[in-house]
Enzyme design. Structure first.
Site, short mmCIF file in Angstrom:
data_model
loop_
_atom_site.label_atom_id
_atom_site.label_comp_id
_atom_site.label_asym_id
_atom_site.label_seq_id
_atom_site.Cartn_x
_atom_site.Cartn_y
_atom_site.Cartn_z
CB SER A 156 -0.39 51.11 -5.92
OG SER A 156 0.64 51.94 -5.43
CE LYS A 157 8.25 49.01 -9.43
NZ LYS A 157 8.12 47.55 -9.51
CB ALA A 158 2.25 50.14 -2.71
CE1 TYR A 162 8.06 44.59 -6.16
CE2 TYR A 162 6.48 46.25 -5.47
CZ TYR A 162 7.12 45.55 -6.48
OH TYR A 162 6.81 45.79 -7.78
#
Length: 296
Positions: A156-158, A162
């Site tokens: 997931s680009k959660a 990051y």
């Protein structure tokens, strides 16, 4: 430049275009406390957003992995992103869709929170210093590693994933490097803090298997361009010491585009034919009108 909270223009916020400075959330927004947010990064070239639908499909898929649903279809998100570009009168821009849990519930459990969606865009040039195009960027190895898929929603680009990328990017820049290369939890080369990575040896392109990090849209695009050229692309696990055998290295990403690497720690590379060709092919792909004009 003004901060990102104080700019002219409009942002698409929960279905409507509103003034930039009115796009606000409450202090007790769940996403701010618990990282319950997903996002995308897209670039517009000459007014057209590259791979727009693929990015918005991934936004919805990322949200599903985090156990919530984006309340807009891919088609609606596509339309909204185009409206943002047009309303702000942008030609070349970076586009940021974001979906997050709101402030209706505070605590780990947040099933009654509203899912908010916003899309902003701004003019943004090169992500890395263009001066490094000739010799390649200088990178270092990161301390933190990409997590085991059994411990985090790595596909997931959660937003929360990051956090360690920001830490490592800051450390790298303080030490005079452009970025950091992160290993995975097993000790294999994974990616940079915000870009996928590729290596070249004997005319073969080698890239880490995307089993614990995002299989980037730019990554897949560049792999396709390489195959069109007839070059072999191999996905495999790469130990850090194997970097000594590679002659070229480059990174890919929506923000980074295609950028050569000159060194990673003590390992050195030289931008060569494959790197230069893929940089040119990608530039032609994202700006087809200019490519046609140049050849016409």
């Amino acid at each position: 430049m003004p901060g990102f909270d104080d700019r002219k223009g409009v942002i698409w916020f929960n279905g409507e275009l509103i003034p930039w400075t009115d796009a606000k959330v409450h202090l007790l927004t769940h996403a701010l406390h618990y990282g319950s947010a997903v996002f995308e990064g897209m670039r517009a070239y000459d007014g057209e957003i590259f791979k727009l639908t693929e990015h918005n499909q991934r936004l919805r898929e990322s949200a599903e992995i985090l156990d919530f649903e984006v309340p807009y279809s891919v088609a609606e998100l596509d339309k909204a992103a185009r409206e943002v570009i047009a309303a702000n009168k942008f030609s070349d821009a970076y586009v940021r869709p974001l979906a997050w849990r709101g402030s209706e519930q505070m605590g780990v459990s947040a099933q009654r929170t509203k899912i908010n969606v916003a899309i902003a865009a701004w003019e943004w040039g090169a992500y890395f210093d263009p001066a490094a195009i000739e010799t390649g960027m200088k990178l270092k190895f990161a301390k933190y590693r990409r997590p085991d898929p059994a411990t985090a929603p790595v596909h997931s680009k959660a937003a929360g994933l990051y956090m360690i990328c920001t830490v490592e990017k800051h450390t790298a820049e303080r030490e005079g490097f452009a970025d950091a290369v992160m290993l995975d939890w097993r000790g294999y080369v994974a990616e940079c803090t915000g870009a996928n990575i590729f290596f070249v040896k004997d005319g073969v392109i080698v890239t880490p298997t995307a089993d614990c990090f995002l299989n980037g849209i730019t990554r897949r695009t560049v792999m396709g361009l390489a195959k069109q050229r007839g070059w072999d692309v191999v996905e495999k696990r790469i130990l850090p010491e194997e970097l000594a055998g590679f002659t070229e290295c480059f990174v890919t990403g929506t923000a980074a585009e295609v950028m050569p690497v000159g060194s990673i720690g003590d390992y050195t590379f030289k931008p060569g034919e494959i790197t230069r060709t893929l940089m040119a092919d990608y530039a032609a792909l994202v700006r087809p009108a200019k490519a046609v004009a140049a050849t016409g």
